[in-house]
Motif scaffolding. Structure first.
Motif, PDB file in Angstrom:
ATOM      1  N   UNK A  31      73.736  39.502  36.224  1.00  0.00           N
ATOM      2  CA  UNK A  31      75.100  39.963  35.250  1.00  0.00           C
ATOM      3  C   UNK A  31      74.468  40.733  34.263  1.00  0.00           C
ATOM      4  N   UNK A 100      61.070  26.044  30.145  1.00  0.00           N
ATOM      5  CA  UNK A 100      62.541  25.642  30.270  1.00  0.00           C
ATOM      6  C   UNK A 100      62.867  24.260  31.136  1.00  0.00           C
ATOM      7  N   UNK A 101      63.463  23.279  30.557  1.00  0.00           N
ATOM      8  CA  UNK A 101      63.895  22.261  31.181  1.00  0.00           C
ATOM      9  C   UNK A 101      63.154  21.825  32.016  1.00  0.00           C
ATOM     10  N   UNK A 103      61.505  18.247  33.141  1.00  0.00           N
ATOM     11  CA  UNK A 103      62.008  16.856  33.236  1.00  0.00           C
ATOM     12  C   UNK A 103      60.713  15.679  32.776  1.00  0.00           C
ATOM     13  N   UNK A 127      66.126  21.057  26.684  1.00  0.00           N
ATOM     14  CA  UNK A 127      67.447  20.893  26.744  1.00  0.00           C
ATOM     15  C   UNK A 127      68.404  22.300  26.620  1.00  0.00           C
ATOM     16  N   UNK A 128      67.767  23.264  27.083  1.00  0.00           N
ATOM     17  CA  UNK A 128      68.266  24.643  27.306  1.00  0.00           C
ATOM     18  C   UNK A 128      68.707  25.171  25.704  1.00  0.00           C
ATOM     19  N   UNK A 129      68.176  24.752  24.675  1.00  0.00           N
ATOM     20  CA  UNK A 129      68.806  25.272  23.452  1.00  0.00           C
ATOM     21  C   UNK A 129      68.530  26.732  23.501  1.00  0.00           C
ATOM     22  N   UNK A 132      70.406  28.837  26.337  1.00  0.00           N
ATOM     23  CA  UNK A 132      71.753  29.210  26.307  1.00  0.00           C
ATOM     24  C   UNK A 132      71.808  30.259  24.825  1.00  0.00           C
ATOM     25  N   UNK A 137      70.494  32.415  32.482  1.00  0.00           N
ATOM     26  CA  UNK A 137      71.211  31.919  33.828  1.00  0.00           C
ATOM     27  C   UNK A 137      70.285  31.088  34.581  1.00  0.00           C
TER      28      UNK A 137
ATOM     29  N   UNK B  45      77.857  28.390  34.669  1.00  0.00           N
ATOM     30  CA  UNK B  45      77.146  29.858  34.995  1.00  0.00           C
ATOM     31  C   UNK B  45      76.201  30.006  36.214  1.00  0.00           C
ATOM     32  N   UNK B  58      71.976  21.276  36.072  1.00  0.00           N
ATOM     33  CA  UNK B  58      71.370  21.054  34.797  1.00  0.00           C
ATOM     34  C   UNK B  58      71.818  21.707  33.598  1.00  0.00           C
ATOM     35  N   UNK B  59      72.086  23.066  33.918  1.00  0.00           N
ATOM     36  CA  UNK B  59      72.574  24.113  32.714  1.00  0.00           C
ATOM     37  C   UNK B  59      73.790  23.534  32.169  1.00  0.00           C
ATOM     38  N   UNK B  61      75.228  20.660  32.149  1.00  0.00           N
ATOM     39  CA  UNK B  61      75.009  19.377  31.180  1.00  0.00           C
ATOM     40  C   UNK B  61      74.425  19.926  29.907  1.00  0.00           C
ATOM     41  N   UNK B  62      73.320  20.662  29.992  1.00  0.00           N
ATOM     42  CA  UNK B  62      73.167  20.940  28.631  1.00  0.00           C
ATOM     43  C   UNK B  62      74.296  21.808  27.757  1.00  0.00           C
ATOM     44  N   UNK B  63      75.023  22.418  28.704  1.00  0.00           N
ATOM     45  CA  UNK B  63      76.178  23.175  27.891  1.00  0.00           C
ATOM     46  C   UNK B  63      77.143  22.209  27.463  1.00  0.00           C
ATOM     47  N   UNK B  66      75.897  20.867  24.338  1.00  0.00           N
ATOM     48  CA  UNK B  66      75.908  21.758  23.254  1.00  0.00           C
ATOM     49  C   UNK B  66      77.200  21.922  22.607  1.00  0.00           C
ATOM     50  N   UNK B  69      77.960  18.631  20.346  1.00  0.00           N
ATOM     51  CA  UNK B  69      77.178  19.087  19.123  1.00  0.00           C
ATOM     52  C   UNK B  69      77.689  19.807  18.191  1.00  0.00           C
ATOM     53  N   UNK B  70      78.602  20.893  18.804  1.00  0.00           N
ATOM     54  CA  UNK B  70      79.231  21.958  17.994  1.00  0.00           C
ATOM     55  C   UNK B  70      80.366  21.429  17.518  1.00  0.00           C
ATOM     56  N   UNK B  84      79.835  30.657  22.831  1.00  0.00           N
ATOM     57  CA  UNK B  84      79.413  30.682  24.342  1.00  0.00           C
ATOM     58  C   UNK B  84      79.722  32.027  24.980  1.00  0.00           C
TER      59      UNK B  84
END
Lengths: 178, 160
Positions: A31, A100-101, A103, A127-129, A132, A137, B45, B58-59, B61-63, B66, B69-70, B84
């Protein structure tokens, strides 16, 4: 005229089949990033286990850099790794890693210990901060960030000799002139 | 019967509610409700057609974390969605917005209905105008009447 009308269903079918044929070949994960030409969101990632320094958005300032998202769980990253080692050995561009991520906090460092560490700095992103923030992706994904901290290019998937020579390296050299 | 009903209800109800883990849930029920609402509109996504509220990825979950949190930090629902979208584009919205790049998506169904109606009208009109059937079918001329009568007579006279 009448005769031609009988061909209409065939024509409709061909048009739809054409769309499907193209659609099947597109990669749904490929994308376009909306972040191209946007500033990197500021972040400060902790070091991974056993490392002294983490990686923050400040480290990107003043140079063209390559930021690579990877993880010990990521199979494609394994395929990409030799190319990253080569880039690091030849000191072509500062290469920053974002683990990234993970465990298990030991997994990333061990992975690097076994295979070699190509990264100038590594940040831990359990935690993907950061992921994101970069609109990531999947791994591997790499970003070319310019001197002003602006994202200029996103590469989805493995960096190999081919796309490095044709796209990434020429772009890095061009950005350096700016 | 009752057991069967219970099994069916349990099966059906277990689909949607499993992704959000207990540890993620906010203590304030009002904020949690808002987080759920926002999450339902955001696409996971990596799974293409699930919201982050439903996905176990997993992603996703993290979203979700987030988003919470926001919201806890005082963002409005719209601000969270905007964040987002600024990272993942409109793709992250399960309900794509109506704008220049999505006109084709939203308007093509109406275009096709219009085309179908036009085609149906055309066919109907042509049928009405044609000599066979329809109220506007022409009266037979005297000569044609005579010929039909002759043919009928001939048939009846020849016997079967």
């Amino acid at each position: 005229m009448k005769r031609l009308m009988y061909l209409a269903p065939l024509a409709v079918f061909l048009v739809i089949a054409g769309y499907f044929a193209v659609g099947l070949k597109l990669n749904p994960r490929d994308l376009p990033s909306v972040l191209i030409d946007q500033k990197v969101e500021s972040f400060a990632l902790k070091p991974i286990k056993g490392y002294d320094r983490g990686f923050s958005s400040e480290d990107l300032k003043g140079q063209v850099s390559l930021v690579n998202f990877w993880g010990s769980w990521c199979v494609a990253c394994l395929a990409e790794h030799p190319m990253l080692m080569k880039i690091a050995e030849q000191k072509l561009v500062p290469l920053y890693g974002i683990d990234w991520r993970e465990k298990d906090p030991d997994a990333g460092p061990q992975w690097l210990k076994r295979r070699g560490d190509p990264y100038t700095l590594i940040g831990d992103d359990p935690e993907s901060k950061a992921a994101i923030a970069f609109g990531v992706y999947g791994a591997p994904e790499s970003f070319i960030v310019d001197q002003r901290g602006t994202i200029r290019y996103k590469h989805t998937g493995v960096i190999d000799e081919g796309n490095w020579a044709s796209t990434l390296w020429p772009l890095i050299q061009e950005l350096r002139k700016q | 019967m009752k057991t069967l009903l219970t099994i069916i209800l349990l099966t059906v109800s277990s689909f949607s509610a499993l992704a959000v883990e207990p540890s993620e849930i906010l203590s304030d029920p009002a904020l949690e409700a808002r987080a759920r609402e926002v999450s339902k509109g955001l696409r996971c996504v990596v799974c293409q057609n699930q919201s982050i509220d439903e996905s176990n990825a997993d992603l996703a979950r993290d979203m979700r974390v987030l988003v919470r949190e926001r919201i806890s930090a005082g963002d409005s629902n719209a601000q969270v969605v905007e964040y987002m979208v600024s990272r993942y584009g409109d793709y992250v919205l399960l309900d794509p917005p109506f704008k220049a790049s999505t006109y084709v998506l939203w308007l093509s169904p109406f275009l096709f209905i219009g085309l179908a109606l036009a085609a149906a009208m055309g066919i109907y009109r042509r049928r009405e105008a044609s000599p066979v059937g329809g109220e506007k079918a022409q009266e037979l001329s005297v000569e044609e009447q005579r010929r039909i009568q002759a043919l009928l007579d001939e048939d009846g006279g020849g016997g079967s």
